[in-house]
Design a protein around this motif. Structure first.
Motif, short mmCIF file in Angstrom:
data_model
loop_
_atom_site.label_atom_id
_atom_site.label_comp_id
_atom_site.label_asym_id
_atom_site.label_seq_id
_atom_site.Cartn_x
_atom_site.Cartn_y
_atom_site.Cartn_z
N PRO A 167 40.71 39.84 27.74
CA PRO A 167 40.71 38.84 28.80
C PRO A 167 42.13 38.46 29.20
CG PRO A 167 40.22 37.80 26.67
CD PRO A 167 40.63 39.22 26.40
N GLU A 205 42.30 41.49 34.73
CA GLU A 205 41.50 40.96 35.83
C GLU A 205 41.98 41.54 37.16
OE1 GLU A 205 38.81 38.73 35.76
OE2 GLU A 205 38.85 38.85 33.59
N ALA A 207 36.01 43.97 35.27
CA ALA A 207 34.56 43.96 35.47
C ALA A 207 34.10 45.24 36.16
CB ALA A 207 34.16 42.74 36.29
N THR A 247 29.28 40.09 36.73
CA THR A 247 30.34 40.79 37.44
C THR A 247 30.52 42.19 36.86
OG1 THR A 247 31.43 38.64 37.38
CG2 THR A 247 32.64 40.41 38.43
N ALA A 248 30.45 42.28 35.52
CA ALA A 248 30.70 43.57 34.87
C ALA A 248 29.48 44.49 34.91
CB ALA A 248 31.12 43.34 33.42
N MET A 291 29.54 44.26 40.75
CA MET A 291 30.67 45.14 41.10
C MET A 291 30.22 46.56 41.42
SD MET A 291 33.82 44.12 41.33
CE MET A 291 34.27 42.40 41.55
N LEU A 292 28.92 46.76 41.63
CA LEU A 292 28.44 48.12 41.89
C LEU A 292 27.90 48.30 43.30
CD1 LEU A 292 26.69 48.91 38.47
CD2 LEU A 292 28.89 49.77 39.31
N GLY A 306 35.23 36.94 38.51
CA GLY A 306 36.05 37.54 37.46
C GLY A 306 35.23 38.04 36.31
N PHE A 307 35.90 38.64 35.37
CA PHE A 307 35.22 39.08 34.15
C PHE A 307 35.28 37.95 33.13
CE2 PHE A 307 35.54 41.19 29.93
CZ PHE A 307 34.23 41.60 29.85
N ALA A 308 36.46 37.68 32.62
CA ALA A 308 36.62 36.58 31.67
C ALA A 308 36.79 35.29 32.45
CB ALA A 308 37.83 36.83 30.80
N ILE A 333 40.96 33.10 29.46
CA ILE A 333 42.22 33.80 29.72
C ILE A 333 43.40 32.89 29.38
CG2 ILE A 333 43.64 34.91 31.49
CD1 ILE A 333 41.03 35.62 32.92
N LEU A 364 47.06 29.36 34.55
CA LEU A 364 46.92 30.43 35.53
C LEU A 364 47.39 29.97 36.90
CD1 LEU A 364 43.46 31.56 34.25
CD2 LEU A 364 45.56 32.90 34.15
N PHE A 366 44.04 32.22 41.35
CA PHE A 366 43.70 33.34 40.47
C PHE A 366 42.18 33.47 40.37
CE2 PHE A 366 42.89 34.87 36.04
CZ PHE A 366 43.49 36.10 36.15
N GLN A 367 41.70 34.70 40.48
CA GLN A 367 40.26 35.00 40.41
C GLN A 367 39.45 34.40 41.56
OE1 GLN A 367 39.28 33.78 36.33
NE2 GLN A 367 39.05 35.92 35.79
N PHE A 376 42.03 36.52 46.10
CA PHE A 376 42.80 37.23 45.08
C PHE A 376 42.16 38.60 44.81
CE2 PHE A 376 43.08 38.26 40.52
CZ PHE A 376 44.43 38.11 40.23
N HIS A 406 43.56 42.47 45.51
CA HIS A 406 43.64 43.49 44.47
C HIS A 406 42.63 44.62 44.66
CE1 HIS A 406 46.07 40.33 42.58
NE2 HIS A 406 46.71 41.37 42.07
N MET A 464 39.29 44.69 45.11
CA MET A 464 37.99 44.71 44.45
C MET A 464 36.82 44.33 45.35
SD MET A 464 38.12 45.87 41.51
CE MET A 464 39.64 46.69 41.05
#
Lengths: 314, 281
Positions: free
Chosen positions: A160, A165, A170, B208-209, B213-214, B227-229, B234, B242, B246-247, B251, B255, B257
């Motif tokens: 994490p 991230e 994910a 998300t994981a 995200m698919l 986000g994931f975590a 974090i 942070l 962030f997330q 953001f 990046h 996504m």
């Protein structure tokens, strides 16, 4: 047993020390033999009655065999490859090719470190997105060349962190889940230590799922669960028990196919023996899966995961 | 000097205290302004002052997306059976009862079929009010059934995520729902059918994981936490606070996504437009 449940190993350590001391001096061999018998008995007793939290500690034992140890004991011609061809090489996941009983295959697993330096290099076995992407790249190569895949699961969880991230932790895990579900080669998963959440699952979708006797498999770490639900990280032992994370529970819930026995004092007491005990399970799984033709292999894998879950119909 | 010689002004009568009926106004969580509830509701539950997107429940989401707010619920008879006999400070089954009474019996997702711009689709809308939208066996089964239905009937799938992640109270079974749904999505993709993932505030953890995200397309609502975590985890790991933003959806777009950020008012027309692109209509 000692009052502190995390010190459950103490009687074993004390007996070992006693035997060592006696062996060094001029002791009666009968006395040593007697102590050896006692040691075997005590070890067996302790390790067959571990609580879920104690198993968590065993699963995290620093002397427990890691992926590269299992590879060394069980595979020939192991050659590691590196990188996801996108960003970096993640040392928390090792991947490469080897032979298992003569059969060429791909091998992938989480890798923890033993000393401080190694632990840092391996990021405590916590993969970043590039680790999952490397794993997928090697799995897709295996599919291309029709090689079976062996994975070894042993992580606290995916890392994490900020960079993880940013680069889509994910997404990396999600894509692995989807792609592994449809790979056209056998996948044999061994949960050998900590099966920590999505970071574990990211390389753990397969046709046969094996779990070592004292390994754990969990949706969140006992500490994490305790912090959220008990609002108190020290309730980790309660959380470990409540979440049903031991091999026996995980098998009862229909998630793993077989429980692989460990040596009497746990895998860390005798890593070569632990690998030796795992070997026939891997052989049988490979043998059985190689008989399955496509598309049956993928269909069976789908059904396997399709069945997972427990609910009621009103 | 004038300022201290100044005589005190006589007290002006304060504005008459008006009794505000409960719930007539809501406080915007973003700009802290008190806004008229009706106005917020007419504005798709978006703050008319700052554009903050209030969280929608699953039914509001389905009403927003389906033509004429008409849809038929799917697999509504599935309930959690407390497979682990889980107990923390409370029993899981008791918690479930409270949520079922307060929120409804649909657990943390409502799946329904209906039409968007005349196109038959299945939408799974997650319900955050039900245990933080957490995914256990029921969410996993309902979404998997929805995916399989789409494959059978050759229809597009839309999942609106709003969830803290996997449900701890069902342990490993919750984790495995990630694999189960992802496997079904592999088949949907193989069948050439569109899957649009809509990410709303918040979408984290195991949701998300896996399916969030698919998507063939990832559409986020503005400023949604994705986000994931979780941010707290974090912060504990890196021992730093942070950075702002962030997330957040912006953001994630930066990046690479997510594909686009769409304000709620444009969500339905945007989804409709992409469905027609993807279905070659």
């Amino acid at each position: 047993m000692s009052a502190d449940p995390s010190q459950f190993d103490e009687p074993i350590i004390a007996l070992r020390r006693q035997i060592d001391e006696l062996s060094a001096g001029e002791a009666d061999p009968a006395q040593i033999e007697e102590l050896q018998r006692k040691l075997t008995k005590v070890t067996k007793e302790i390790y067959s009655n571990l609580t879920p939290w104690q198993k968590t500690l065993v699963a995290r034992h620093p002397q427990r065999p890691y992926t590269l140890d299992f590879i060394g004991f069980l595979f020939e011609d192991w050659t590691e490859v590196h990188g996801d061809r996108k960003f970096a090489d993640d040392a928390a996941i090792v991947a490469g090719f080897a032979r298992f009983r003569g059969t060429p295959c791909a091998v992938i697993g989480h890798q923890k470190g033993r000393n401080t330096k190694e632990k840092i290099i391996r990021n405590f076995g916590q993969p970043k997105p590039e680790g999952f992407r490397k794993a997928l790249r090697i799995m897709q190569l295996a599919e291309k060349f029709k090689l079976p895949i062996f994975t070894f699961v042993d992580t606290q969880g995916a890392y994490p962190g900020v960079g993880a991230e940013e680069r889509g932790q994910a997404e990396a895990i999600a894509v692995n889940l989807r792609e592994m579900a449809a790979l056209k080669v056998p996948i044999i998963v061994s949960v050998v230590g900590e099966g920590g959440s999505g970071g574990a699952l990211g390389i753990a979708v397969g046709d046969r799922i094996l779990m070592l006797e004292h390994a754990i498999y969990s949706v969140i770490s006992p500490e994490g669960c305790a912090a959220i639900l008990w609002k108190n990280a020290t309730a980790a032992a309660d959380a470990a028990a409540a979440m049903k994370i031991t091999a026996r529970d995980i098998k009862r819930l229909g998630i793993v196919d077989e429980i692989v026995p460990e040596p009497p004092g746990g895998a860390h007491s005798d890593p070569p023996k632990s690998a030796e005990l795992l070997a026939p399970y891997l052989e049988r799984a490979l043998h059985d899966l190689q008989k399955l033709k496509l598309p049956m292999l993928v269909e069976e894998r789908y059904k396997k995961f399709r069945r997972m879950g427990a609910f009621e119909k009103a | 000097m004038a300022w201290f010689q100044k005589e005190k002004k006589p007290k002006e009568p304060t504005e008459k205290q008006v009794a505000i009926p409960e719930g007539l106004w809501v406080k915007c969580e973003e700009c802290k302004a008190a806004v008229y509830r009706k106005e917020v509701e007419q504005n798709f539950n978006v703050c008319p002052k700052c554009g903050y997107h209030f969280r929608l429940n699953a039914r509001e989401r389905l009403d927003l997306l389906y033509d004429d707010q008409a849809y038929k619920e799917l697999a509504s008879n599935i309930r959690s059976g407390d497979p682990l006999d889980f107990r923390d400070t409370k029993r899981y089954r008791d918690r479930l009862k409270v949520y079922e009474q307060r929120v409804g019996k649909g657990d943390a997702v409502i799946c329904a079929e209906g039409k968007i711009d005349g196109i038959h689709v299945v939408i799974c809308a997650m319900e955050y009010n039900f245990m933080g939208g957490s995914m256990g066996s029921v969410v996993g089964e309902k979404i998997t059934l929805a995916v399989e239905r789409c494959i059978d009937r050759k229809e597009p799938l839309i999942i609106v995520s709003c969830s803290g992640g996997a449900r701890m109270q069902e342990g490993i079974l919750s984790l495995m729902q990630m694999a189960k749904i992802s496997a079904a999505l592999a088949r949907l993709s193989e069948a050439g059918l569109p899957f649009i993932s809509v990410l709303t505030d918040p979408t984290t953890g195991g949701v998300t994981a896996s399916y969030a995200m698919l998507g063939d397309l990832h559409i986020a609502e503005p400023k949604a936490l994705i986000g994931f975590a979780g941010p707290r985890v974090i912060e504990q790991t890196i021992r730093q606070t942070l950075p702002e933003g962030f997330q957040r959806a912006e953001f994630l777009m930066e990046h690479g996504m997510i594909d686009l950020i769409t304000a709620r008012a444009d969500m339905k027309p945007t989804i409709g437009r992409f469905l027609r692109f993807f279905l070659n209509k």
